[in-house]
Design a protein around this motif. Structure first.
Motif, PDB file in Angstrom:
ATOM      1  N   ASN A 140      -7.716   1.178  -0.738  1.00  0.00           N
ATOM      2  CA  ASN A 140      -8.743   1.096   0.291  1.00  0.00           C
ATOM      3  C   ASN A 140      -9.040  -0.366   0.636  1.00  0.00           C
ATOM      4  O   ASN A 140      -9.144  -0.721   1.819  1.00  0.00           O
TER       5      ASN A 140
ATOM      6  N   SER B 286     -13.956  -1.327   7.907  1.00  0.00           N
ATOM      7  CA  SER B 286     -14.181  -0.652   6.629  1.00  0.00           C
ATOM      8  C   SER B 286     -13.936   0.852   6.659  1.00  0.00           C
ATOM      9  O   SER B 286     -13.510   1.419   5.666  1.00  0.00           O
ATOM     10  N   ASN B 287     -14.221   1.508   7.796  1.00  0.00           N
ATOM     11  CA  ASN B 287     -14.100   2.960   7.844  1.00  0.00           C
ATOM     12  C   ASN B 287     -13.968   3.432   9.293  1.00  0.00           C
ATOM     13  O   ASN B 287     -14.875   4.083   9.819  1.00  0.00           O
TER      14      ASN B 287
ATOM     15  N   ARG C 237       0.830  -1.204   0.000  1.00  0.00           N
ATOM     16  CA  ARG C 237       0.000   0.000   0.000  1.00  0.00           C
ATOM     17  C   ARG C 237       0.868   1.259   0.000  1.00  0.00           C
ATOM     18  O   ARG C 237       0.605   2.218  -0.725  1.00  0.00           O
TER      19      ARG C 237
ATOM     20  N   SER D  89      -6.340  -1.667   2.794  1.00  0.00           N
ATOM     21  CA  SER D  89      -6.454  -1.161   4.164  1.00  0.00           C
ATOM     22  C   SER D  89      -7.489  -1.955   4.948  1.00  0.00           C
ATOM     23  O   SER D  89      -7.270  -2.300   6.115  1.00  0.00           O
ATOM     24  N   ILE D  90      -8.607  -2.264   4.313  1.00  0.00           N
ATOM     25  CA  ILE D  90      -9.650  -3.056   4.975  1.00  0.00           C
ATOM     26  C   ILE D  90      -9.111  -4.443   5.297  1.00  0.00           C
ATOM     27  O   ILE D  90      -9.279  -4.943   6.412  1.00  0.00           O
TER      28      ILE D  90
ATOM     29  N   LYS E  37       1.035   4.170  -2.824  1.00  0.00           N
ATOM     30  CA  LYS E  37       0.786   5.559  -2.440  1.00  0.00           C
ATOM     31  C   LYS E  37       1.941   6.478  -2.818  1.00  0.00           C
ATOM     32  O   LYS E  37       1.725   7.574  -3.352  1.00  0.00           O
TER      33      LYS E  37
ATOM     34  N   LEU F 210      -6.725   3.995  -5.987  1.00  0.00           N
ATOM     35  CA  LEU F 210      -7.245   4.391  -4.674  1.00  0.00           C
ATOM     36  C   LEU F 210      -8.220   3.350  -4.127  1.00  0.00           C
ATOM     37  O   LEU F 210      -8.217   3.050  -2.929  1.00  0.00           O
ATOM     38  N   MET F 211      -9.038   2.769  -4.999  1.00  0.00           N
ATOM     39  CA  MET F 211      -9.959   1.715  -4.566  1.00  0.00           C
ATOM     40  C   MET F 211      -9.192   0.473  -4.116  1.00  0.00           C
ATOM     41  O   MET F 211      -9.530  -0.134  -3.099  1.00  0.00           O
TER      42      MET F 211
END
Length: 124
Positions: free
Chosen positions: A39, A114-115, A15, A42-43, A19, A35-36
């Motif tokens: 993400n 997720s967030n 990641r 990251s999840i 980036k 970016l997707m």
């Protein structure tokens, strides 16, 4: 014992590479796609950090709400959804509080993966 680097560390490194090296070179749809992917990485990394604890908590909560042992969380969620559609969470039902409490815990735990920023910016 796990070999090094762990899956979590590999995701973090990949990641960071995307980036710092790849993303600055991209524009438009390609940038959005990366970016997707970042993400999603990251999840996955947060889910690895959490381990099985949150799914086990959901399984225990479902068993309490359903009043029976749960061996398949997905199937148990389908049963709970059917019970909700049948009125178990309606305002007059005494089981409502227990069902809503379970759903809040599960929702919060899913947001942790997720967030997680939403949990600090909003009262959940």
């Amino acid at each position: 014992m796990r070999e090094q680097p762990t899956g979590e560390l590999l995701l973090q490194c990949a990641r960071e590479l995307l980036k710092s090296k790849v993303l600055p070179m991209l524009q438009g749809d390609a940038k959005r796609d990366v970016l997707m992917v970042m993400n999603a990485m990251s999840i996955a990394q947060r889910e690895l950090q959490q381990g099985a604890a949150l799914e086990e908590e959901e399984q225990r909560g479902l068993a309490e709400v359903l009043g029976e042992p749960v061996f398949d969380v997905a199937r148990a969620n389908c049963v709970l959804a059917a019970r909700i559609r049948a009125g178990v969470a309606d305002p007059h039902n005494p089981e409502r509080t227990e069902v809503l409490s379970h759903l809040r815990v599960v929702g919060k735990n899913r947001l942790l993966a997720s967030n997680p920023k939403i949990l600090t910016s909003h009262k959940v």
